[in-house]
Scaffold this active site. Structure first.
Site, PDB file in Angstrom:
ATOM      1  N   ARG A 322       0.852  -1.182  -0.121  1.00 30.86           N
ATOM      2  CA  ARG A 322      -0.230   0.054  -0.232  1.00 30.86           C
ATOM      3  C   ARG A 322       0.708   1.382  -0.128  1.00 30.86           C
ATOM      4  O   ARG A 322       0.490   2.218  -0.747  1.00 30.86           O
ATOM      5  CB  ARG A 322      -1.051   0.067   1.306  1.00 30.86           C
ATOM      6  CG  ARG A 322      -1.986   1.037   0.914  1.00 30.86           C
ATOM      7  CD  ARG A 322      -3.050   0.963   2.000  1.00 30.86           C
ATOM      8  NE  ARG A 322      -4.182   0.027   1.868  1.00 30.86           N
ATOM      9  CZ  ARG A 322      -5.155   0.750   1.037  1.00 30.86           C
ATOM     10  NH1 ARG A 322      -5.447   1.665   0.504  1.00 30.86           N
ATOM     11  NH2 ARG A 322      -6.341  -0.307   0.527  1.00 30.86           N
ATOM     12  N   GLU A 725      -9.675   6.223   7.137  1.00 33.80           N
ATOM     13  CA  GLU A 725      -8.053   6.613   7.066  1.00 33.80           C
ATOM     14  C   GLU A 725      -7.733   7.995   6.250  1.00 33.80           C
ATOM     15  O   GLU A 725      -6.766   8.479   6.903  1.00 33.80           O
ATOM     16  CB  GLU A 725      -7.330   5.301   6.323  1.00 33.80           C
ATOM     17  CG  GLU A 725      -7.628   4.098   7.442  1.00 33.80           C
ATOM     18  CD  GLU A 725      -7.005   2.777   6.308  1.00 33.80           C
ATOM     19  OE1 GLU A 725      -7.773   2.477   5.340  1.00 33.80           O
ATOM     20  OE2 GLU A 725      -5.991   2.277   6.664  1.00 33.80           O
TER      21      GLU A 725
HETATM   22  N1  MTE Z   1     -11.857   6.031  14.564  1.00 38.51           N
HETATM   23  C1  MTE Z   1     -11.899   5.787  15.863  1.00 38.51           C
HETATM   24  N2  MTE Z   1     -12.527   6.600  16.519  1.00 38.51           N
HETATM   25  N3  MTE Z   1     -11.321   4.475  16.248  1.00 38.51           N
HETATM   26  C2  MTE Z   1     -10.439   3.817  15.515  1.00 38.51           C
HETATM   27  O1  MTE Z   1      -9.760   2.804  16.055  1.00 38.51           O
HETATM   28  N4  MTE Z   1      -9.607   3.303  13.165  1.00 38.51           N
HETATM   29  C3  MTE Z   1      -9.492   3.574  11.880  1.00 38.51           C
HETATM   30  C4  MTE Z   1     -10.575   4.435  11.389  1.00 38.51           C
HETATM   31  N5  MTE Z   1     -11.167   5.501  12.377  1.00 38.51           N
HETATM   32  C5  MTE Z   1     -10.265   4.011  14.031  1.00 38.51           C
HETATM   33  C6  MTE Z   1     -11.189   5.123  13.611  1.00 38.51           C
HETATM   34  C7  MTE Z   1      -9.008   2.851  10.760  1.00 38.51           C
HETATM   35  S1  MTE Z   1      -7.532   2.237  11.010  1.00 38.51           S
HETATM   36  C8  MTE Z   1      -9.737   2.271   9.978  1.00 38.51           C
HETATM   37  S2  MTE Z   1      -9.255   1.231   8.633  1.00 38.51           S
HETATM   38  C9  MTE Z   1     -11.253   2.658   9.999  1.00 38.51           C
HETATM   39  O2  MTE Z   1     -11.432   3.534  10.896  1.00 38.51           O
HETATM   40  C10 MTE Z   1     -12.143   1.378  10.135  1.00 38.51           C
HETATM   41  O3  MTE Z   1     -13.409   1.488  10.239  1.00 38.51           O
HETATM   42  P1  MTE Z   1     -14.239   1.945   8.709  1.00 38.51           P
HETATM   43  O4  MTE Z   1     -13.666   1.077   7.669  1.00 38.51           O
HETATM   44  O5  MTE Z   1     -15.518   1.691   9.366  1.00 38.51           O
HETATM   45  O6  MTE Z   1     -14.062   3.264   8.685  1.00 38.51           O
HETATM   46  N1  HPA Z   2      -5.764  -2.261   4.486  1.00 33.83           N
HETATM   47  C1  HPA Z   2      -5.947  -2.524   5.403  1.00 33.83           C
HETATM   48  N2  HPA Z   2      -5.915  -3.848   6.164  1.00 33.83           N
HETATM   49  C2  HPA Z   2      -5.909  -4.745   5.367  1.00 33.83           C
HETATM   50  C3  HPA Z   2      -5.520  -4.602   3.959  1.00 33.83           C
HETATM   51  C4  HPA Z   2      -5.365  -3.411   3.451  1.00 33.83           C
HETATM   52  O1  HPA Z   2      -5.212  -3.014   2.212  1.00 33.83           O
HETATM   53  N3  HPA Z   2      -5.073  -5.692   3.281  1.00 33.83           N
HETATM   54  C5  HPA Z   2      -4.983  -6.792   4.342  1.00 33.83           C
HETATM   55  N4  HPA Z   2      -5.472  -6.159   5.447  1.00 33.83           N
HETATM   56 MO1  MOS Z   3      -7.190   0.356   9.353  1.00 31.95          MO
HETATM   57  S1  MOS Z   3      -4.985   0.349   9.384  1.00 31.95           S
HETATM   58  O1  MOS Z   3      -7.072  -0.419   7.799  1.00 31.95           O
HETATM   59  O2  MOS Z   3      -7.255  -0.950  10.404  1.00 31.95           O
END
Ligand code: MTE
Ligand code: HPA
Ligand code: MOS
Length: 776
Positions: A322, A725
């Protein structure tokens, strides 16, 4: 009642709706695993960690630990009936308990199981372990010097003629940037509780983003089938990627003890042990060679991305992939060659962290853009604009996906205007010319982030929806709640689909028993995937209800209309609860499993070609800083953000994600510094030495806006875009603003090249370097 009398005030899609657990979060009534009532006779496990970075284990004397008060016994590798492995990459390189050797300082050796947590914790320190040291490599440069063993096959992305592009370019810049790692610092640390059941059964309450993988790992470690393991997750107190794989080991240990002693078992490490024993964001060293012309337009990029993988593969392959997928950020490279180097090191195995390597890839891109700007004496924003992806041409990524939804120009132009960038930059240049000690900087940086798991099969989701006889609804889906507001968004989808109020929808804990074979809630795709799966379940139930209503009220199905609060069957309005009750009496199935798979995506890692991302999310930020050139201290004075979430499912939650993501990114890039000593021990393992941003670090002026005009071109749920993210990377503008402030010391003639995190020490060293080089 006719159609016009139907209740209308229901919160549904696209409305700012508070987090379903918000009141519980602030009143302390939201239940986390450590709050759960423990079953009678619950025992507690505690891990003993190695105190060598790389060594053979010569002997382990457990006598004192075994004899300590309250101790039931010790779990070692020998107590594992199945496999001693929790490697998510299935490379069998991540033992639950070390066997024969240790590969990092903090590696779990064994677990003590005792009546109380305190007894287990104390006894864990009583073992006598004898080691024979082996040579260790701790970081990227050391690993490269030692020959550079990779934990997984590197990825190579290539497009165009790089050699010709570099050779033919008027100007060249070579350099490297060191980009630091980051601890997740979730408020709730790693924790799991396992409750034994009859036969082989075990129920695990885990703080995990990936219940299905915990299920698989527990089954593998116990040597049983997946169907014997149920994993439940009500919520996490933060995950941020740190609970995508890092909870596996804790769940496995709790399950081992639960089955061995037939008592429930809970495991929760102290914060310092959590920080020592669990993986973090990968730090990177990126070496680059870039050719460009006098206008700042890039001709070719050649770069190698060395990353500290740690002792095992974990997710280092996908994370470094990534990073390469974001080597372009928002920029088009006519020719490009990038290669990943996920290097084996004798440190904890690094893992997913918000952005998943993308932030590191983009930070490097911003570095060479900055180098070019300072070499040419230009505003870096002009160099950025000169290199943006085009909309109809110049739009092919290094992985050969065409960027079809480019809105970076509009986002950047609007932010540039709304943040008054040009006037403020002019004022800052003037201020710096007249200020001897304090210097200011301002920068605008863009974000373009690819949405979808690059592991294509992960892009699927399921949901299970039950409608009960009184019209109330149970919602189960495969995603987990870690604070990001996924549950409320999916509940909104369901409420909207059924035309009912949110109070009708009950959000259930995530369970492998409800929805099987789920993906990690990660890659920001939780609402894209699970929102669609829930919608699919609702669609099925609604179709049955429409058929039933048509029959009952003797109208055609086309005459049945779904309205808020119920249905309109020809002239007759039937409230939802009434409709459901009559459907039940007429033997209509009121439950459905929904499913979704992301369309369009494909990816061939071997050739480095494909269409790995369904779409891109965009954003931009402007940061203004003031540094003190005598001490290196600084403040972030003002931040303006314009961010693209497509059509927001929930603007309140999305603004929270943007603000939180930015601040977390700012912490990563400024104050959060991980320091290992030369023996390989992590020295920054507590809030006293590891500095996450405080409430007082939030910029006094913090203007966060959603690009309200943006609509996802793809038919995602409600035409929204993922938000979890991408906002983290908006914080790159803080680094760039600090760079400008530092560069002002040498009249902007020398590229400041600050490594991250840009701590006050690094600012001060940068200032001193500017003074030295300006003189010399
Ligand atoms: N927001 C909060 N409050 N707490 C979290 O742990 N994790 C982040 C983001 N926002 C996180 C957060 C990460 S790493 C990801 S991948 C996404 O939330 C995952 O949730 P979603 O796919 O529902 O956005
Ligand atoms: N993003 C986050 N988590 C993951 C991914 C990715 O692209 N691939 C496997 N685990
Ligand atoms: Mo988020 S780093 O894809 O859990």
């Amino acid at each position: 009642m006719n159609k016009h009398e139907a209740p209308i005030a229901i919160a549904s899609l696209h409305t700012a709706t508070r987090h379903d657990s918000g009141p519980k979060h602030v009143s302390g009534t939201a239940e986390y695993i450590d709050d759960m009532i423990e079953p009678e006779g619950t025992v507690h496990a505690y891990l003993a960690l190695s105190s060598r970075a790389h060594a053979e284990i010569v002997s382990v004397d457990l006598a004192a630990a075994k004899a300590a008060p309250g101790v039931l016994g010790i779990l070692t590798a020998e107590d594992i009936p199945g496999e001693n492995d929790v490697s998510p990459s299935h490379k069998h390189d991540e033992p639950v308990f070390a066997e024969g050797k240790v590969q990092f300082w903090g590696q779990p050796l064994f677990a003590v199981v005792a009546e109380t947590r305190d007894q287990a914790r104390r006894a864990a320190h009583l073992a006598k372990v004898e080691y024979r040291d082996l040579p260790h490599a701790l970081d990227v440069r050391a690993a490269q010097a030692a020959g550079g063993t990779l934990v997984t096959e590197p990825l190579k992305l290539e497009r165009g003629d790089v050699a010709a592009g570099l050779a033919g370019a008027k100007n060249r810049v070579k350099g490297s940037i060191a980009i630091g790692g980051q601890d997740h610092f979730y408020l709730e640390g790693q924790i799991a509780m396992a409750v034994p059941g009859e036969d082989e059964d075990v129920t695990v309450y885990a703080s995990t983003q990936h219940p299905s993988e915990v299920q698989l790992m527990v089954a593998a470690v116990l040597g049983i089938r997946h169907h014997a393991v149920t994993v439940n997750v009500r919520r996490m107190g933060g995950g941020f990627g740190g609970k995508e794989t890092q909870g596996n080991l804790f769940a496995a240990v709790a399950a081992l003890a639960a089955k061995k002693w037939n008592r429930a078992c809970k495991i929760r490490p102290d914060r310092d042990d959590d920080m020592t024993a669990t993986g973090k964001r990968h730090d990177f060293v990126v070496d680059y060679d870039v050719g460009y012309d006098d206008s700042g337009k890039i001709a070719a990029v050649d770069a190698v991305y060395g990353a500290r993988a740690g002792f095992s593969s974990d997710l280092s392959g996908p994370v470094t992939d990534r990073a390469l997928f974001h080597a372009d950020n928002a920029y088009w490279y006519p020719a490009v060659r990038v290669r990943s180097e996920p290097l084996y090191t004798n440190t904890v195995s690094n893992t997913a962290f918000r952005g998943f390597g993308g932030p590191q890839g983009m930070m490097a891109a911003e570095r060479w853009v900055e180098d070019i700007a300072y070499a040419l004496g230009k505003d870096p924003l002009d160099v950025r604009k000169a290199n943006f992806y085009g909309t109809d041409t110049d739009n092919v990524t290094p992985y050969h996906q065409v960027v079809e939804d480019n809105i970076v120009h509009r986002v950047v132009d609007e932010l540039e205007a709304s943040a008054d960038y040009q006037a403020r930059r002019a004022a800052i240049l003037k201020y710096n010319a007249g200020s001897a000690i304090l210097k200011k900087g301002i920068a605008l940086t863009p974000v373009k982030f690819g949405i979808s798991f690059t592991a294509t099969w992960y892009n699927q989701a399921g949901a299970l929806v039950h409608v009960y006889k009184d019209g109330s609804i149970h919602l189960s889906h495969g995603g987990t709640e870690m604070g990001q507001g996924l549950h409320i968004k999916v509940a909104q989808v369901l409420a909207d689909a059924f035309g009912v109020g949110l109070d009708v929808v009950k959000i259930m804990a995530t369970s492998t028993g409800k929805v099987p074979n789920t993906s990690a809630t990660a890659a920001s795709s939780g609402s894209d995937l699970n929102g669609m799966a829930a919608w699919d379940a609702a669609r099925q139930i609604k179709a049955r209800l429409v058929r039933h209503a048509a029959r009952l009220h003797q109208v055609s199905e086309a005459e049945v209309e779904w309205v808020q609060g119920g249905i309109q069957a020809g002239p007759k309005f039937v409230p939802f609860a009434e409709l459901v009750a009559s459907a039940y009496l007429n033997r209509v199935q009121l439950s459905a499993a929904g499913f979704y798979e992301t369309p369009k995506i494909h990816w061939d890692r071997a050739t480095g070609r494909g269409h790995p991302f369904y779409y891109f999310a965009y954003g931009a930020s402007v940061s203004e800083v003031t540094i003190d050139t005598l001490t290196g201290e600084y403040v972030v004075d003002r931040v303006d953000i314009l961010h693209d979430v497509g059509r927001s499912l929930n603007p309140a939650v999305d603004i929270g994600q943007i603000e939180g993501g930015f601040i977390q990114g700012m912490g990563w890039l400024t104050s959060e510094e991980l320091v290992w000593d030369d023996k390989g021990q992590l020295r920054t393992k507590a809030p006293s030495t590891y500095k996450i941003p405080l409430a007082s670090d939030v910029p006094p002026v913090f203007n966060v806006r959603i690009a309200e005009w943006s609509v996802n071109k793809e038919p995602t749920i409600g035409r929204s875009k993922a938000v979890g993210e991408p906002p983290l990377m908006l914080a790159m503008s803080v680094v760039e603003a600090l760079s400008m402030a530092v560069a002002s010391v040498a009249d902007y003639a020398i590229a400041p090249r600050l490594d991250t995190p840009v701590t006050p020490e690094r600012v001060l060293m940068g200032v001193e370097r500017m003074k030295r080089e300006a003189r010399g």
